[in-house]
Design an enzyme around this catalytic site. Structure first.
Site, PDB file in Angstrom:
ATOM      1  N   GLU A  60       0.831  -1.219   0.000  1.00 49.11           N
ATOM      2  CA  GLU A  60       0.000   0.000   0.000  1.00 49.11           C
ATOM      3  C   GLU A  60       0.859   1.260   0.000  1.00 49.11           C
ATOM      4  O   GLU A  60       0.538   2.235  -0.693  1.00 49.11           O
ATOM      5  CB  GLU A  60      -0.957  -0.003   1.198  1.00 49.11           C
ATOM      6  CG  GLU A  60      -1.948  -1.159   1.220  1.00 49.11           C
ATOM      7  CD  GLU A  60      -2.681  -1.355  -0.097  1.00 49.11           C
ATOM      8  OE1 GLU A  60      -3.141  -0.369  -0.681  1.00 49.11           O
ATOM      9  OE2 GLU A  60      -2.781  -2.516  -0.544  1.00 49.11           O
ATOM     10  N   HIS A  74       2.006   2.036  -3.354  1.00 52.54           N
ATOM     11  CA  HIS A  74       0.976   2.723  -4.150  1.00 52.54           C
ATOM     12  C   HIS A  74       1.075   4.238  -3.945  1.00 52.54           C
ATOM     13  O   HIS A  74       0.890   5.006  -4.883  1.00 52.54           O
ATOM     14  CB  HIS A  74      -0.436   2.282  -3.715  1.00 52.54           C
ATOM     15  CG  HIS A  74      -0.963   1.095  -4.467  1.00 52.54           C
ATOM     16  ND1 HIS A  74      -1.085   1.056  -5.839  1.00 52.54           N
ATOM     17  CD2 HIS A  74      -1.416  -0.100  -4.025  1.00 52.54           C
ATOM     18  CE1 HIS A  74      -1.588  -0.111  -6.206  1.00 52.54           C
ATOM     19  NE2 HIS A  74      -1.796  -0.844  -5.125  1.00 52.54           N
TER      20      HIS A  74
END
Ligand code: ZN
Length: 173
Positions: free
Chosen positions: A149, A152
């Site tokens: 994450e 990202h």
């Protein structure tokens, strides 16, 4: 509200996400964004976490399903009632030298899985919706999710670093 998931090829996935500013904490807008992320994640088959750029919002936020945080299984009858956890302006403050090989997929790269080497254990520092800081120490699957994450939010997709990526028709994440 459920939002469409942005897929590989969209520029927003390659931007460095903007930090959430002091004045945004505690606002209805920030809470609505967290709800959108959670709603979108909960209808995604096999979804365990989602970052804001994946719904087209370039902000430093990701949300992890509550049952993952609580180390429950998806099919556990109580899993759906566990509140999802939002990480705002997250940073990895410690990462183990010990590495682990993970099989990974991504909601934004449908049908593709790959093997990737990441730290076995990380500590993430983040803020909640009110701006209060907290830290979570994680190993294994949750450590992998945190690293995926945070990538990202840097504009990085797992396929950039996967040792091997393969397409499969079996699962969509
Ligand atoms: Zn992803």
């Amino acid at each position: 509200m459920e939002k469409p998931i942005v897929t590989d090829g969209d520029a927003v996935l390659r931007d460095k996400a903007q930090p959430v500013s002091e004045k945004e904490f505690g606002t209805d807008e920030l809470q609505a964004l967290l709800t959108d992320l959670s709603d979108t994640l909960r209808v995604a088959p096999n979804g365990v976490a989602i970052a804001a750029p994946q719904i087209g919002v370039s902000k430093q936020i990701f949300v992890v399903r509550g049952f993952i945080m609580a180390e429950r299984m998806r099919h556990d009858p109580e899993s759906d009632s566990i509140t999802d956890v939002a990480f705002i302006n997250p940073k990895i403050v410690r990462a183990s030298r010990k590495k682990e090989r993970f099989d990974e997929g991504c909601l934004s790269v449908p049908g593709v899985y790959g093997t990737i080497v990441r730290s076995h254990q990380v500590t993430v520092q983040a803020q909640d919706v009110t701006g209060t800081s907290f830290e979570v120490n994680a190993a294994g699957l949750l450590a992998e999710i945190f690293q995926h994450e945070i990538d990202h939010l840097e504009g990085v997709l797992f396929i950039d670093n996967a040792e091997e990526a393969y397409k499969t028709e079996n699962h969509e994440t």
